[in-house]
Design a protein around this motif. Structure first.
Motif, PDB file in Angstrom:
ATOM      1  N   GLU A  20       0.827  -1.207   0.000  1.00  0.00           N
ATOM      2  CA  GLU A  20       0.000   0.000   0.000  1.00  0.00           C
ATOM      3  C   GLU A  20       0.861   1.257   0.000  1.00  0.00           C
ATOM      4  O   GLU A  20       0.558   2.223  -0.714  1.00  0.00           O
ATOM      5  CB  GLU A  20      -0.951  -0.023   1.197  1.00  0.00           C
ATOM      6  N   ASP A  21       1.931   1.272   0.782  1.00  0.00           N
ATOM      7  CA  ASP A  21       2.842   2.418   0.793  1.00  0.00           C
ATOM      8  C   ASP A  21       3.510   2.605  -0.564  1.00  0.00           C
ATOM      9  O   ASP A  21       3.645   3.730  -1.054  1.00  0.00           O
ATOM     10  CB  ASP A  21       3.931   2.252   1.863  1.00  0.00           C
ATOM     11  N   ALA A  22       3.925   1.504  -1.167  1.00  0.00           N
ATOM     12  CA  ALA A  22       4.578   1.588  -2.479  1.00  0.00           C
ATOM     13  C   ALA A  22       3.598   2.125  -3.522  1.00  0.00           C
ATOM     14  O   ALA A  22       3.948   3.007  -4.317  1.00  0.00           O
ATOM     15  CB  ALA A  22       5.119   0.225  -2.891  1.00  0.00           C
ATOM     16  N   ILE A  23       2.379   1.629  -3.510  1.00  0.00           N
ATOM     17  CA  ILE A  23       1.358   2.089  -4.458  1.00  0.00           C
ATOM     18  C   ILE A  23       1.116   3.587  -4.281  1.00  0.00           C
ATOM     19  O   ILE A  23       1.073   4.341  -5.257  1.00  0.00           O
ATOM     20  CB  ILE A  23       0.052   1.272  -4.286  1.00  0.00           C
ATOM     21  N   ALA A  24       0.977   4.019  -3.038  1.00  0.00           N
ATOM     22  CA  ALA A  24       0.713   5.436  -2.761  1.00  0.00           C
ATOM     23  C   ALA A  24       1.894   6.326  -3.139  1.00  0.00           C
ATOM     24  O   ALA A  24       1.707   7.511  -3.434  1.00  0.00           O
ATOM     25  CB  ALA A  24       0.371   5.619  -1.280  1.00  0.00           C
ATOM     26  N   SER A  25       3.086   5.780  -3.149  1.00  0.00           N
ATOM     27  CA  SER A  25       4.294   6.568  -3.444  1.00  0.00           C
ATOM     28  C   SER A  25       4.580   6.709  -4.930  1.00  0.00           C
ATOM     29  O   SER A  25       5.387   7.551  -5.321  1.00  0.00           O
ATOM     30  CB  SER A  25       5.510   5.926  -2.760  1.00  0.00           C
ATOM     31  N   LEU A  26       3.957   5.871  -5.736  1.00  0.00           N
ATOM     32  CA  LEU A  26       4.228   5.912  -7.179  1.00  0.00           C
ATOM     33  C   LEU A  26       3.446   7.048  -7.822  1.00  0.00           C
ATOM     34  O   LEU A  26       2.265   7.238  -7.543  1.00  0.00           O
ATOM     35  CB  LEU A  26       3.880   4.576  -7.826  1.00  0.00           C
ATOM     36  N   ARG A  27       4.124   7.785  -8.665  1.00  0.00           N
ATOM     37  CA  ARG A  27       3.525   8.936  -9.351  1.00  0.00           C
ATOM     38  C   ARG A  27       3.647   8.730 -10.861  1.00  0.00           C
ATOM     39  O   ARG A  27       4.582   8.111 -11.338  1.00  0.00           O
ATOM     40  CB  ARG A  27       4.253  10.226  -8.963  1.00  0.00           C
ATOM     41  N   GLY A  28       2.729   9.292 -11.567  1.00  0.00           N
ATOM     42  CA  GLY A  28       2.855   9.320 -13.011  1.00  0.00           C
ATOM     43  C   GLY A  28       2.408   8.054 -13.703  1.00  0.00           C
ATOM     44  O   GLY A  28       1.877   7.129 -13.098  1.00  0.00           O
ATOM     45  N   ASP A  29       2.634   8.070 -14.993  1.00  0.00           N
ATOM     46  CA  ASP A  29       2.244   6.962 -15.855  1.00  0.00           C
ATOM     47  C   ASP A  29       3.495   6.203 -16.264  1.00  0.00           C
ATOM     48  O   ASP A  29       4.479   6.187 -15.539  1.00  0.00           O
ATOM     49  CB  ASP A  29       1.499   7.500 -17.077  1.00  0.00           C
ATOM     50  N   GLY A  30       3.473   5.616 -17.429  1.00  0.00           N
ATOM     51  CA  GLY A  30       4.643   4.895 -17.904  1.00  0.00           C
ATOM     52  C   GLY A  30       5.032   3.780 -16.956  1.00  0.00           C
ATOM     53  O   GLY A  30       4.180   3.037 -16.469  1.00  0.00           O
ATOM     54  N   PHE A  31       6.313   3.696 -16.671  1.00  0.00           N
ATOM     55  CA  PHE A  31       6.818   2.636 -15.804  1.00  0.00           C
ATOM     56  C   PHE A  31       6.140   2.660 -14.434  1.00  0.00           C
ATOM     57  O   PHE A  31       5.733   1.619 -13.919  1.00  0.00           O
ATOM     58  CB  PHE A  31       8.336   2.748 -15.644  1.00  0.00           C
ATOM     59  N   GLU A  32       6.021   3.841 -13.830  1.00  0.00           N
ATOM     60  CA  GLU A  32       5.421   3.903 -12.494  1.00  0.00           C
ATOM     61  C   GLU A  32       3.954   3.465 -12.520  1.00  0.00           C
ATOM     62  O   GLU A  32       3.481   2.826 -11.581  1.00  0.00           O
ATOM     63  CB  GLU A  32       5.594   5.286 -11.885  1.00  0.00           C
ATOM     64  N   GLY A  33       3.236   3.776 -13.585  1.00  0.00           N
ATOM     65  CA  GLY A  33       1.855   3.312 -13.713  1.00  0.00           C
ATOM     66  C   GLY A  33       1.777   1.796 -13.830  1.00  0.00           C
ATOM     67  O   GLY A  33       0.923   1.155 -13.217  1.00  0.00           O
ATOM     68  N   GLU A  34       2.686   1.226 -14.618  1.00  0.00           N
ATOM     69  CA  GLU A  34       2.738  -0.237 -14.748  1.00  0.00           C
ATOM     70  C   GLU A  34       3.093  -0.888 -13.411  1.00  0.00           C
ATOM     71  O   GLU A  34       2.513  -1.908 -13.026  1.00  0.00           O
ATOM     72  CB  GLU A  34       3.774  -0.637 -15.794  1.00  0.00           C
ATOM     73  N   LEU A  35       4.053  -0.307 -12.708  1.00  0.00           N
ATOM     74  CA  LEU A  35       4.462  -0.857 -11.415  1.00  0.00           C
ATOM     75  C   LEU A  35       3.322  -0.753 -10.409  1.00  0.00           C
ATOM     76  O   LEU A  35       3.078  -1.691  -9.643  1.00  0.00           O
ATOM     77  CB  LEU A  35       5.717  -0.134 -10.905  1.00  0.00           C
ATOM     78  N   ARG A  36       2.601   0.368 -10.413  1.00  0.00           N
ATOM     79  CA  ARG A  36       1.462   0.536  -9.507  1.00  0.00           C
ATOM     80  C   ARG A  36       0.419  -0.547  -9.782  1.00  0.00           C
ATOM     81  O   ARG A  36      -0.100  -1.165  -8.846  1.00  0.00           O
ATOM     82  CB  ARG A  36       0.866   1.942  -9.683  1.00  0.00           C
ATOM     83  N   ARG A  37       0.121  -0.815 -11.050  1.00  0.00           N
ATOM     84  CA  ARG A  37      -0.849  -1.875 -11.393  1.00  0.00           C
ATOM     85  C   ARG A  37      -0.345  -3.251 -10.935  1.00  0.00           C
ATOM     86  O   ARG A  37      -1.107  -4.061 -10.414  1.00  0.00           O
ATOM     87  CB  ARG A  37      -1.142  -1.872 -12.892  1.00  0.00           C
TER      88      ARG A  37
END
Length: 164
Positions: A20-37
């Protein structure tokens, strides 16, 4: 084997909050969006595992294990102060171990088969999870962070990793 279950409970109880902390810390699209998903899917895969393991342990008290605290604490730091991608290294280290059938047999023998329920779930799921983790495309600029986190996790785990 009770100590084994208690240690892993203390590790697993941090899984959902770390994700949950990692998800909340990710910003933007691209790689960070893929990582959040990816993290969201893995969060659902890990949902309730700590609750189940606590049930497996029964009424036995859970003390503080500083090794488990160090594992989670390192990841909280890396997520918040370095980059949430570091959690991938931690997950690779944890999911990359194999749970020996002998561990499950020992839990069953010492504590009864109800105590090995969550360990059995992980024994079945971890080989699939590690494949997903290793297949996730980490950009070259982040591979060193992921590897450093993986190595630190294995260092903290020490001899316990072989039993994971």
């Amino acid at each position: 084997m009770l100590a084994y279950l208690i240690f892993w409970y203390q590790v697993i109880v941090a899984s959902e909050p770390l994700l949950e902390d990692a998800i909340a810390s990710l910003r933007g699209d691209g790689f960070e969006g893929e990582l959040r998903r990816f993290y969201r899917k893995h969060l659902e895969d890990e949902r309730n595992h700590a609750k189940w393991l606590r049930e497996d342990i029964g009424d036995h008290p859970i003390g503080l294990d500083m090794k488990a605290a160090a594992l989670a604490g390192t990841q909280y730091y890396l997520i918040r102060h370095v980059h949430p991608v570091c959690l991938m290294g931690y997950m690779i280290a944890l999911e990359g171990g194999t749970i020996s059938p002998k561990v499950i047999e020992a839990i069953d023998s010492e504590l009864g088969p109800q105590a090995s329920r969550t360990v059995r779930i992980h024994a079945d799921a971890d080989p699939h999870h590690i494949k997903e983790l290793l297949a996730f495309p980490i950009p070259d600029e982040f591979k060193g962070l992921v590897e450093a986190s993986r190595q630190q996790t294995l260092t903290i785990l020490g001899g316990l990793h072989g039993a994971s």
